[in-house]
Write a protein that holds these residues in place. Structure first.
Motif, mmCIF file in Angstrom:
data_model
loop_
_atom_site.group_PDB
_atom_site.id
_atom_site.type_symbol
_atom_site.label_atom_id
_atom_site.label_comp_id
_atom_site.label_asym_id
_atom_site.label_seq_id
_atom_site.Cartn_x
_atom_site.Cartn_y
_atom_site.Cartn_z
ATOM 1 N N HIS A 156 20.640 9.430 -9.762
ATOM 2 C CA HIS A 156 21.233 8.089 -9.674
ATOM 3 C C HIS A 156 22.353 8.109 -8.646
ATOM 4 N N GLN A 157 22.306 7.183 -7.692
ATOM 5 C CA GLN A 157 23.325 7.067 -6.661
ATOM 6 C C GLN A 157 24.302 5.955 -7.034
ATOM 7 N N GLN A 158 25.546 6.337 -7.315
ATOM 8 C CA GLN A 158 26.541 5.346 -7.719
ATOM 9 C C GLN A 158 27.261 4.712 -6.543
ATOM 10 N N ASP A 159 27.809 5.550 -5.668
ATOM 11 C CA ASP A 159 28.651 5.053 -4.582
ATOM 12 C C ASP A 159 27.842 4.294 -3.542
ATOM 13 N N VAL A 160 28.531 3.447 -2.797
ATOM 14 C CA VAL A 160 27.890 2.706 -1.720
ATOM 15 C C VAL A 160 27.309 3.675 -0.699
ATOM 16 N N ARG A 161 28.077 4.685 -0.330
ATOM 17 C CA ARG A 161 27.632 5.689 0.624
ATOM 18 C C ARG A 161 27.000 6.865 -0.121
ATOM 19 N N ALA A 162 25.806 7.226 0.242
ATOM 20 C CA ALA A 162 25.119 8.334 -0.430
ATOM 21 C C ALA A 162 25.887 9.636 -0.241
ATOM 22 N N GLY A 163 26.109 10.352 -1.333
ATOM 23 C CA GLY A 163 26.824 11.611 -1.272
ATOM 24 C C GLY A 163 25.932 12.740 -0.780
ATOM 25 N N LEU A 164 26.563 13.821 -0.311
ATOM 26 C CA LEU A 164 25.807 14.957 0.218
ATOM 27 C C LEU A 164 24.888 15.558 -0.838
ATOM 28 N N MET A 186 43.532 -2.345 -24.533
ATOM 29 C CA MET A 186 44.939 -2.762 -24.496
ATOM 30 C C MET A 186 45.451 -2.944 -23.073
ATOM 31 N N ALA A 187 44.678 -2.538 -22.059
ATOM 32 C CA ALA A 187 45.147 -2.573 -20.676
ATOM 33 C C ALA A 187 45.030 -3.976 -20.079
ATOM 34 N N ASP A 188 46.122 -4.451 -19.503
ATOM 35 C CA ASP A 188 46.127 -5.736 -18.800
ATOM 36 C C ASP A 188 46.035 -5.542 -17.288
ATOM 37 N N VAL A 189 46.602 -4.454 -16.796
ATOM 38 C CA VAL A 189 46.536 -4.096 -15.377
ATOM 39 C C VAL A 189 46.209 -2.612 -15.288
ATOM 40 N N VAL A 190 45.259 -2.260 -14.430
ATOM 41 C CA VAL A 190 44.863 -0.862 -14.265
ATOM 42 C C VAL A 190 45.160 -0.428 -12.826
ATOM 43 N N ILE A 191 45.817 0.720 -12.699
ATOM 44 C CA ILE A 191 46.052 1.332 -11.386
ATOM 45 C C ILE A 191 45.172 2.567 -11.319
ATOM 46 N N CYS A 192 44.307 2.655 -10.299
ATOM 47 C CA CYS A 192 43.333 3.746 -10.302
ATOM 48 C C CYS A 192 42.778 4.020 -8.908
ATOM 49 N N ARG A 193 41.967 5.073 -8.810
ATOM 50 C CA ARG A 193 41.193 5.380 -7.621
ATOM 51 C C ARG A 193 39.940 4.490 -7.597
ATOM 52 N N ALA A 194 39.075 4.726 -6.600
ATOM 53 C CA ALA A 194 37.894 3.880 -6.435
ATOM 54 C C ALA A 194 36.604 4.624 -6.738
ATOM 55 N N GLY A 195 36.646 5.517 -7.739
ATOM 56 C CA GLY A 195 35.425 6.164 -8.184
ATOM 57 C C GLY A 195 34.534 5.159 -8.884
ATOM 58 N N MET A 196 33.222 5.313 -8.739
ATOM 59 C CA MET A 196 32.308 4.315 -9.284
ATOM 60 C C MET A 196 32.274 4.281 -10.799
ATOM 61 N N GLY A 197 32.526 5.428 -11.460
ATOM 62 C CA GLY A 197 32.571 5.404 -12.920
ATOM 63 C C GLY A 197 33.671 4.477 -13.403
ATOM 64 N N THR A 198 34.843 4.597 -12.814
ATOM 65 C CA THR A 198 35.976 3.755 -13.175
ATOM 66 C C THR A 198 35.724 2.298 -12.810
ATOM 67 N N ILE A 199 35.268 2.055 -11.587
ATOM 68 C CA ILE A 199 35.009 0.683 -11.143
ATOM 69 C C ILE A 199 34.000 0.001 -12.059
ATOM 70 N N ASN A 247 39.719 9.054 3.334
ATOM 71 C CA ASN A 247 38.646 9.789 4.021
ATOM 72 C C ASN A 247 37.543 10.248 3.073
ATOM 73 N N SER A 248 37.145 9.349 2.182
ATOM 74 C CA SER A 248 36.093 9.684 1.219
ATOM 75 C C SER A 248 35.187 8.486 1.000
ATOM 76 N N HIS A 249 34.124 8.721 0.227
ATOM 77 C CA HIS A 249 33.192 7.651 -0.131
ATOM 78 C C HIS A 249 33.882 6.521 -0.882
ATOM 79 N N GLN A 250 35.043 6.801 -1.493
ATOM 80 C CA GLN A 250 35.749 5.769 -2.247
ATOM 81 C C GLN A 250 36.196 4.613 -1.356
ATOM 82 N N GLU A 251 36.434 4.900 -0.094
ATOM 83 C CA GLU A 251 36.848 3.828 0.820
ATOM 84 C C GLU A 251 35.724 2.808 1.013
ATOM 85 N N ASP A 252 34.476 3.260 0.993
ATOM 86 C CA ASP A 252 33.343 2.338 1.091
ATOM 87 C C ASP A 252 33.237 1.484 -0.161
ATOM 88 N N ASN A 253 33.455 2.113 -1.330
ATOM 89 C CA ASN A 253 33.443 1.362 -2.584
ATOM 90 C C ASN A 253 34.521 0.280 -2.570
#
Length: 350
Positions: A121-129, A247-260, A277-283
């Motif tokens: 299963h490919q999660q990120d917009v950009r295919a990983g290696l 309970m979260a009203d605002v979330v501060i996080c990275r752009a990993g697809m699991g979290t998104i 400089n990672s696939h997260q920037e495409d997400n």
């Protein structure tokens, strides 16, 4: 039936697969699961907490910033393939599922040798290696984003969306607040940087944490082996994450697809800072284009800038609602885990 899941090193490939496990268990309580992950990643604790047997496999990782180590990769990969072959012959899975991660590569390769069907299963917009290396050997492939269909063989690839754990929808805000002794009258900020944690996020939060705590309840999930100066912090939440999200009203996080994906499913407003400089920037780019999250870039973001954005979002209930709705409609998550579980069973029976 026995299903092998594989992936790790971070929690990115882990949470969507656990979502599929939950769906499979609801459909057939007799399905047996075994997980192959990394020896030192954060996934073991989460996998074991989900009641899944865990096996560690050492696999060399292609580290872009350390080319001197590349010379040993072919030898390490051959050894990993031999170990994978032994492991597969011992476990005898009926089908294998991976959502990426370098530990999965020799498993999928050797599954082909033994005639064991596999699904990636490919999660990120950009295919990983890792998925690029596994794709030619996988029997079926699914993608979270429709635009990712172009990256794989069209005859065996389908667009599904991204799986989300059904258990997340049964969280309780009151339970979450009570667990961390938070005030019910305050809004709550959830800060997390992935299973391995983000040193940059942790450092910035350390500088503005006291001001955040003056404006809201703040829970900082630091990542395994990392600490925080905030009053309420934990390294990892392996059980009870549904209450934390509730309970979260605002979330501060990275752009990993699991979290998104989990934020999208739960309609949460988020300030997202992709790993540079990672696939997260495409997400993050897709979210930014659709106005479904506040996107900040690490190289351009100061502690004061992050603080200002958080306070503004806390003070704007309409904005929080709109961000959550847009994110929810942008990424398909509804019943994706159930659909993938069904396809996996069909593949195993074939």
């Amino acid at each position: 039936m026995k299903i092998m899941l594989t992936g790790g090193g971070t929690l990115g490939p882990v949470t969507p697969l656990i979502a599929v496990v939950e769906a499979l268990r609801l459909d057939d309580s007799h399905v047996e699961f075994v997980w192959v992950g990394t020896p030192h990643g954060p996934e073991a604790e989460v996998v074991l907490a989900a009641g899944i047997s865990f096996l560690a496999l050492s696999v060399p990782k292609l580290t872009r910033h350390a080319p001197a180590r590349w010379i040993g990769i072919p030898f390490g990969l051959v050894l990993s393939c031999v170990r994978s072959l032994t492991l597969l012959r011992k476990e005898k899975p009926d089908v294998i599922l991976s959502a990426g991660g370098y530990v999965s590569v020799p498993i999928i390769w050797m599954a082909t040798v033994l005639g064991i069907p596999s699904w990636i299963h490919q999660q990120d917009v950009r295919a990983g290696l890792a998925n690029k290396l596994m794709a030619p050997f996988a029997d079926r492939i699914s993608v979270a984003w429709e635009k990712s269909l172009a990256d794989f063989d069209s005859e065996k690839t389908i667009y599904l969306g991204n799986p989300v754990r059904a258990s997340l929808f049964f969280g309780s805000r009151d339970r979450g607040l009570q667990a961390f002794s938070f005030l019910n009258s305050n809004l709550t900020i959830l800060i997390m940087g992935g299973g391995t944690g983000s040193s940059w996020i942790n450092d910035v939060i350390g500088r503005i944490g006291s001001e955040l705590e003056m404006n809201a309840n703040v829970l900082h999930i630091t990542g395994v082996g990392k600490s925080s100066t905030l009053t309420h912090s934990v390294e990892l939440v392996s059980d009870g994450m549904a209450d934390v999200f509730a309970m979260a009203d605002v979330v501060i996080c990275r752009a990993g697809m699991g979290t998104i994906s989990e934020l999208a499913a739960l309609k949460k407003s988020a300030i997202i800072i992709p790993m540079p400089n990672s696939h997260q920037e495409d997400n993050a780019r897709i979210l930014d284009e659709c106005g479904s999250a506040i996107i900040l870039h690490q190289s351009q973001t100061t502690p004061q800038m992050l603080l200002t954005n958080v306070i503004r979002l806390l003070d704007d209930e309409k904005k929080r609602f709109e961000l959550g709705q847009r994110l929810h409609h942008l990424l398909k998550t509804d019943r994706v885990a159930e659909t993938l579980a069904h396809h996996l069973i069909v593949l195993a029976k074939k």
